[in-house]
Write a protein that holds these residues in place. Structure first.
Motif, mmCIF file in Angstrom:
data_model
loop_
_atom_site.group_PDB
_atom_site.id
_atom_site.type_symbol
_atom_site.label_atom_id
_atom_site.label_comp_id
_atom_site.label_asym_id
_atom_site.label_seq_id
_atom_site.Cartn_x
_atom_site.Cartn_y
_atom_site.Cartn_z
ATOM 1 N N UNK A 128 -48.028 112.370 137.845
ATOM 2 C CA UNK A 128 -47.034 112.038 138.874
ATOM 3 C C UNK A 128 -47.657 111.468 140.144
ATOM 4 N N UNK A 129 -48.973 111.538 140.282
ATOM 5 C CA UNK A 129 -49.649 110.951 141.447
ATOM 6 C C UNK A 129 -49.887 109.457 141.293
ATOM 7 N N UNK A 130 -49.734 108.939 140.092
ATOM 8 C CA UNK A 130 -50.080 107.551 139.798
ATOM 9 C C UNK A 130 -49.030 106.566 140.309
ATOM 10 N N UNK A 131 -47.785 106.986 140.409
ATOM 11 C CA UNK A 131 -46.693 106.072 140.752
ATOM 12 C C UNK A 131 -46.887 105.320 142.061
ATOM 13 N N UNK A 132 -47.491 105.940 143.058
ATOM 14 C CA UNK A 132 -47.635 105.308 144.367
ATOM 15 C C UNK A 132 -48.965 104.587 144.574
ATOM 16 N N UNK A 133 -49.800 104.567 143.553
ATOM 17 C CA UNK A 133 -51.102 103.896 143.685
ATOM 18 C C UNK A 133 -50.951 102.390 143.523
ATOM 19 N N UNK A 134 -51.720 101.604 144.303
ATOM 20 C CA UNK A 134 -51.717 100.159 144.088
ATOM 21 C C UNK A 134 -52.382 99.839 142.747
ATOM 22 N N UNK A 135 -51.647 99.097 141.899
ATOM 23 C CA UNK A 135 -52.088 98.859 140.530
ATOM 24 C C UNK A 135 -51.405 97.590 140.034
ATOM 25 N N UNK A 136 -52.116 96.758 139.307
ATOM 26 C CA UNK A 136 -51.486 95.566 138.742
ATOM 27 C C UNK A 136 -50.483 95.993 137.670
ATOM 28 N N UNK A 137 -49.494 95.156 137.427
ATOM 29 C CA UNK A 137 -48.399 95.531 136.524
ATOM 30 C C UNK A 137 -48.875 95.801 135.101
ATOM 31 N N UNK A 138 -49.889 95.078 134.621
ATOM 32 C CA UNK A 138 -50.372 95.298 133.266
ATOM 33 C C UNK A 138 -50.993 96.676 133.083
ATOM 34 N N UNK A 139 -51.701 97.163 134.090
ATOM 35 C CA UNK A 139 -52.272 98.512 134.034
ATOM 36 C C UNK A 139 -51.147 99.539 134.123
ATOM 37 N N UNK A 140 -50.200 99.303 135.027
ATOM 38 C CA UNK A 140 -49.073 100.232 135.168
ATOM 39 C C UNK A 140 -48.302 100.344 133.850
ATOM 40 N N UNK A 141 -48.150 99.223 133.133
ATOM 41 C CA UNK A 141 -47.450 99.254 131.848
ATOM 42 C C UNK A 141 -48.182 100.158 130.866
ATOM 43 N N UNK A 142 -49.493 100.056 130.805
ATOM 44 C CA UNK A 142 -50.267 100.908 129.900
ATOM 45 C C UNK A 142 -50.095 102.386 130.260
ATOM 46 N N UNK A 143 -50.175 102.687 131.561
ATOM 47 C CA UNK A 143 -50.009 104.073 132.015
ATOM 48 C C UNK A 143 -48.609 104.581 131.664
ATOM 49 N N UNK A 144 -47.602 103.755 131.893
ATOM 50 C CA UNK A 144 -46.231 104.166 131.569
ATOM 51 C C UNK A 144 -46.025 104.325 130.069
ATOM 52 N N UNK A 145 -46.642 103.453 129.275
ATOM 53 C CA UNK A 145 -46.562 103.591 127.823
ATOM 54 C C UNK A 145 -47.177 104.925 127.392
ATOM 55 N N UNK A 146 -48.321 105.279 127.973
ATOM 56 C CA UNK A 146 -48.962 106.567 127.664
ATOM 57 C C UNK A 146 -48.061 107.725 128.076
ATOM 58 N N UNK A 147 -47.510 107.666 129.304
ATOM 59 C CA UNK A 147 -46.667 108.770 129.778
ATOM 60 C C UNK A 147 -45.401 108.929 128.949
ATOM 61 N N UNK A 148 -44.882 107.842 128.416
ATOM 62 C CA UNK A 148 -43.649 107.932 127.638
ATOM 63 C C UNK A 148 -43.899 108.590 126.285
ATOM 64 N N UNK A 149 -45.153 108.529 125.819
ATOM 65 C CA UNK A 149 -45.492 109.149 124.554
ATOM 66 C C UNK A 149 -45.027 108.359 123.343
ATOM 67 N N UNK A 150 -44.359 107.253 123.570
ATOM 68 C CA UNK A 150 -43.863 106.440 122.468
ATOM 69 C C UNK A 150 -44.782 105.251 122.258
ATOM 70 N N UNK A 151 -44.971 104.875 121.022
ATOM 71 C CA UNK A 151 -45.770 103.682 120.731
ATOM 72 C C UNK A 151 -44.983 102.477 121.213
ATOM 73 N N UNK A 152 -45.557 101.690 122.144
ATOM 74 C CA UNK A 152 -44.834 100.520 122.649
ATOM 75 C C UNK A 152 -44.720 99.430 121.589
ATOM 76 N N UNK A 153 -43.802 98.535 121.843
ATOM 77 C CA UNK A 153 -43.680 97.372 120.962
ATOM 78 C C UNK A 153 -44.974 96.579 121.033
ATOM 79 N N UNK A 154 -45.384 96.031 119.916
ATOM 80 C CA UNK A 154 -46.603 95.226 119.901
ATOM 81 C C UNK A 154 -46.272 93.885 120.534
ATOM 82 N N UNK A 155 -47.136 93.464 121.465
ATOM 83 C CA UNK A 155 -46.889 92.185 122.108
ATOM 84 C C UNK A 155 -47.657 91.938 123.326
#
Length: 155
Positions: A128-155
């Motif tokens: 929950x500390x990660x949300x406010x950190x400066x981060x490029x969108x591609x890294x944030x997507x990876x972090x969010x994919x991990x937090x969701x626990x679901x395998x993201x769509x390949x692409x």
């Protein structure tokens, strides 16, 4: 060398390179995630980088994590594959790299946290500390994919 990330930007330069790469979400026993603050853009990021000839993608993830954070890790899964042709990285030397990366899940097995020539800071964060950190969108997507626990769509 400086780097600028472009994602879905009509003014982005055209890609002139495609390089296999790996990034790593490293989590500890407390469920925290390891991030580094990059020298080239000042943003928080996952350890990772380009694959070298003669190594596997998981081997690349392990090597890059050791080089960039000081930790030895064991790969335990895959977070996702990321190959958006509308996401490019423009480097000061003229290279414009199209994204192509596999993000692995890993756990620490040794070493000690240390900054590298690519980072100014390396730290553990609660999810929950990660949300406010400066981060490029591609890294944030990876972090969010991990937090969701679901395998993201390949692409």
């Amino acid at each position: 060398m400086g780097r600028r990330d472009y994602e879905d930007d009509p003014h982005a330069p055209a890609a002139n390179s495609l390089v296999p790469a790996a990034s790593t979400i490293v989590t500890d026993d407390a469920g925290r995630i390891l991030l580094q603050r990059r020298v080239d853009n000042g943003m928080w990021a996952l350890p990772g980088g380009r694959m070298e000839i003669g190594e596997t993608l998981p081997g690349c993830a392990v090597r890059e994590t050791r080089e960039e954070t000081g930790l030895d890790v064991e790969v335990v899964g895959i977070v996702g594959t990321y190959s958006n042709p509308r996401h490019v990285f423009a480097y000061d030397d003229g290279e414009v790299r199209q994204e192509f990366s596999i993000c692995f899940l890993a756990r620490p097995v040794g070493g000690q946290l240390a900054v590298s020539d690519e980072s100014t800071e390396v730290r553990w964060f609660a999810p929950d500390e990660v949300d406010d950190l400066p981060m490029v969108s591609g890294v944030r997507k990876r972090v969010n994919d991990w937090r969701s626990g679901a395998m993201p769509a390949i692409g």
